[in-house]
Design a protein around this motif. Structure first.
Motif, PDB file in Angstrom:
ATOM      1  N   GLU A  68       0.913  -1.226  -0.130  1.00  0.00           N
ATOM      2  CA  GLU A  68       0.102  -0.150  -0.021  1.00  0.00           C
ATOM      3  C   GLU A  68       0.804   1.255   0.234  1.00  0.00           C
ATOM      4  O   GLU A  68       1.746   1.430   0.792  1.00  0.00           O
ATOM      5  N   LEU A  69       0.520   2.092  -1.065  1.00  0.00           N
ATOM      6  CA  LEU A  69       1.233   3.371  -1.254  1.00  0.00           C
ATOM      7  C   LEU A  69       0.198   4.417  -1.510  1.00  0.00           C
ATOM      8  O   LEU A  69      -0.531   4.306  -2.159  1.00  0.00           O
ATOM      9  N   PRO A  70       0.828   5.619  -0.889  1.00  0.00           N
ATOM     10  CA  PRO A  70      -0.352   6.874  -1.282  1.00  0.00           C
ATOM     11  C   PRO A  70       0.436   7.441  -2.842  1.00  0.00           C
ATOM     12  O   PRO A  70       0.139   8.536  -2.834  1.00  0.00           O
ATOM     13  N   ILE A  71       0.207   6.592  -3.589  1.00  0.00           N
ATOM     14  CA  ILE A  71       0.916   7.208  -5.187  1.00  0.00           C
ATOM     15  C   ILE A  71      -0.252   6.484  -6.118  1.00  0.00           C
ATOM     16  O   ILE A  71      -0.559   5.300  -5.882  1.00  0.00           O
ATOM     17  N   GLY A  72      -0.012   7.029  -7.180  1.00  0.00           N
ATOM     18  CA  GLY A  72      -0.825   6.247  -8.393  1.00  0.00           C
ATOM     19  C   GLY A  72       0.038   5.323  -8.979  1.00  0.00           C
ATOM     20  O   GLY A  72       1.176   5.097  -8.790  1.00  0.00           O
ATOM     21  N   LYS A  73      -0.683   4.510  -9.903  1.00  0.00           N
ATOM     22  CA  LYS A  73      -0.205   3.246 -10.549  1.00  0.00           C
ATOM     23  C   LYS A  73       1.086   3.712 -11.192  1.00  0.00           C
ATOM     24  O   LYS A  73       2.228   2.969 -11.127  1.00  0.00           O
ATOM     25  N   SER A  74       1.225   4.879 -11.881  1.00  0.00           N
ATOM     26  CA  SER A  74       2.283   5.351 -13.029  1.00  0.00           C
ATOM     27  C   SER A  74       3.429   5.757 -12.231  1.00  0.00           C
ATOM     28  O   SER A  74       4.453   5.267 -12.588  1.00  0.00           O
ATOM     29  N   THR A  75       3.117   6.341 -10.962  1.00  0.00           N
ATOM     30  CA  THR A  75       4.148   6.723 -10.040  1.00  0.00           C
ATOM     31  C   THR A  75       4.840   5.512  -9.500  1.00  0.00           C
ATOM     32  O   THR A  75       6.078   5.354  -9.365  1.00  0.00           O
ATOM     33  N   ARG A  76       3.920   4.495  -8.977  1.00  0.00           N
ATOM     34  CA  ARG A  76       4.460   3.501  -8.555  1.00  0.00           C
ATOM     35  C   ARG A  76       5.528   2.462  -9.526  1.00  0.00           C
ATOM     36  O   ARG A  76       6.458   2.018  -9.252  1.00  0.00           O
ATOM     37  N   THR A  77       5.168   2.631 -10.936  1.00  0.00           N
ATOM     38  CA  THR A  77       5.631   1.811 -11.822  1.00  0.00           C
ATOM     39  C   THR A  77       6.948   2.390 -12.029  1.00  0.00           C
ATOM     40  O   THR A  77       8.007   1.843 -12.258  1.00  0.00           O
ATOM     41  N   HIS A  78       7.087   3.841 -12.205  1.00  0.00           N
ATOM     42  CA  HIS A  78       8.311   4.574 -12.276  1.00  0.00           C
ATOM     43  C   HIS A  78       9.089   4.151 -10.837  1.00  0.00           C
ATOM     44  O   HIS A  78      10.351   3.872 -11.394  1.00  0.00           O
ATOM     45  N   HIS A  79       8.946   4.286  -9.916  1.00  0.00           N
ATOM     46  CA  HIS A  79       9.602   3.630  -8.815  1.00  0.00           C
ATOM     47  C   HIS A  79      10.277   2.268  -8.861  1.00  0.00           C
ATOM     48  O   HIS A  79      11.332   2.106  -8.382  1.00  0.00           O
ATOM     49  N   LEU A  80       9.516   1.391  -9.232  1.00  0.00           N
ATOM     50  CA  LEU A  80       9.745  -0.046  -9.283  1.00  0.00           C
ATOM     51  C   LEU A  80      10.861  -0.012 -10.437  1.00  0.00           C
ATOM     52  O   LEU A  80      11.551  -0.755 -10.298  1.00  0.00           O
ATOM     53  N   ARG A  81      10.613   0.680 -11.580  1.00  0.00           N
ATOM     54  CA  ARG A  81      11.610   0.614 -12.337  1.00  0.00           C
ATOM     55  C   ARG A  81      13.082   1.290 -12.137  1.00  0.00           C
ATOM     56  O   ARG A  81      13.999   0.530 -12.371  1.00  0.00           O
ATOM     57  N   ILE A  82      13.063   2.281 -11.414  1.00  0.00           N
ATOM     58  CA  ILE A  82      14.301   2.702 -10.900  1.00  0.00           C
ATOM     59  C   ILE A  82      14.904   1.692  -9.888  1.00  0.00           C
ATOM     60  O   ILE A  82      16.292   1.535 -10.030  1.00  0.00           O
ATOM     61  N   LEU A  83      14.416   0.968  -8.965  1.00  0.00           N
ATOM     62  CA  LEU A  83      14.769   0.140  -8.245  1.00  0.00           C
ATOM     63  C   LEU A  83      15.149  -1.274  -9.088  1.00  0.00           C
ATOM     64  O   LEU A  83      16.569  -1.543  -8.662  1.00  0.00           O
ATOM     65  N   ARG A  84      14.409  -1.694 -10.306  1.00  0.00           N
ATOM     66  CA  ARG A  84      14.890  -2.683 -10.796  1.00  0.00           C
ATOM     67  C   ARG A  84      16.202  -2.258 -11.894  1.00  0.00           C
ATOM     68  O   ARG A  84      17.112  -3.299 -11.640  1.00  0.00           O
ATOM     69  N   GLU A  85      16.351  -1.120 -12.304  1.00  0.00           N
ATOM     70  CA  GLU A  85      17.201  -0.819 -13.061  1.00  0.00           C
ATOM     71  C   GLU A  85      18.661  -0.536 -12.249  1.00  0.00           C
ATOM     72  O   GLU A  85      19.906  -0.727 -12.850  1.00  0.00           O
ATOM     73  N   ALA A  86      18.496  -0.252 -10.870  1.00  0.00           N
ATOM     74  CA  ALA A  86      19.773  -0.127 -10.040  1.00  0.00           C
ATOM     75  C   ALA A  86      20.222  -1.464  -9.565  1.00  0.00           C
ATOM     76  O   ALA A  86      21.175  -1.577  -9.195  1.00  0.00           O
ATOM     77  N   GLY A  87      19.206  -2.602  -9.654  1.00  0.00           N
ATOM     78  CA  GLY A  87      19.613  -3.903  -9.313  1.00  0.00           C
ATOM     79  C   GLY A  87      19.264  -4.196  -7.917  1.00  0.00           C
ATOM     80  O   GLY A  87      19.730  -5.052  -7.373  1.00  0.00           O
TER      81      GLY A  87
END
Length: 101
Positions: free
Chosen positions: A46-65
């Motif tokens: 659960e996060l207080p952000i929208g789906k596109s923002t969640r996707t952005h944050h998950l992409r940053i975490l994934r691309e950083a390893g």
């Protein structure tokens, strides 16, 4: 659903990991993944952000390893790359997770 790109263990850089963990929302996501101990569907935390923002944050975490994200049916399962991070940067993740919020 296609496979998402992830850096190999030897491609993970400390600067990218620290950048990914510097954002409070991404740090919260990593703390939640560490608590759960196993992969979860992207929308489970659960996060207080929208789906596109969640996707952005998950992409940053994934691309950083910092995380793995793999398709599973219509979902994507995300898990913490704790073994890789601990092998490359001993104590870093433990210290970050133990730090005050």
């Amino acid at each position: 659903m296609t496979e998402l790109p992830h850096p190999d263990r030897d491609e993970i850089r400390i600067a990218a990991v620290l950048h990914a963990l510097a954002d409070p929302m991404r740090l919260h996501m990593v703390r939640e993944l560490a608590k759960l101990g196993e992969g979860v569907a992207c929308g489970t935390i659960e996060l207080p952000i929208g789906k596109s923002t969640r996707t952005h944050h998950l992409r940053i975490l994934r691309e950083a390893g910092v995380t793995w994200t793999v398709p599973a049916g219509t979902s994507r399962i995300t898990s913490l790359r704790r073994d890789d991070l601990d092998a490359l940067f001993p104590g870093l993740l433990t210290g970050i997770l133990a730090a005050r919020k």
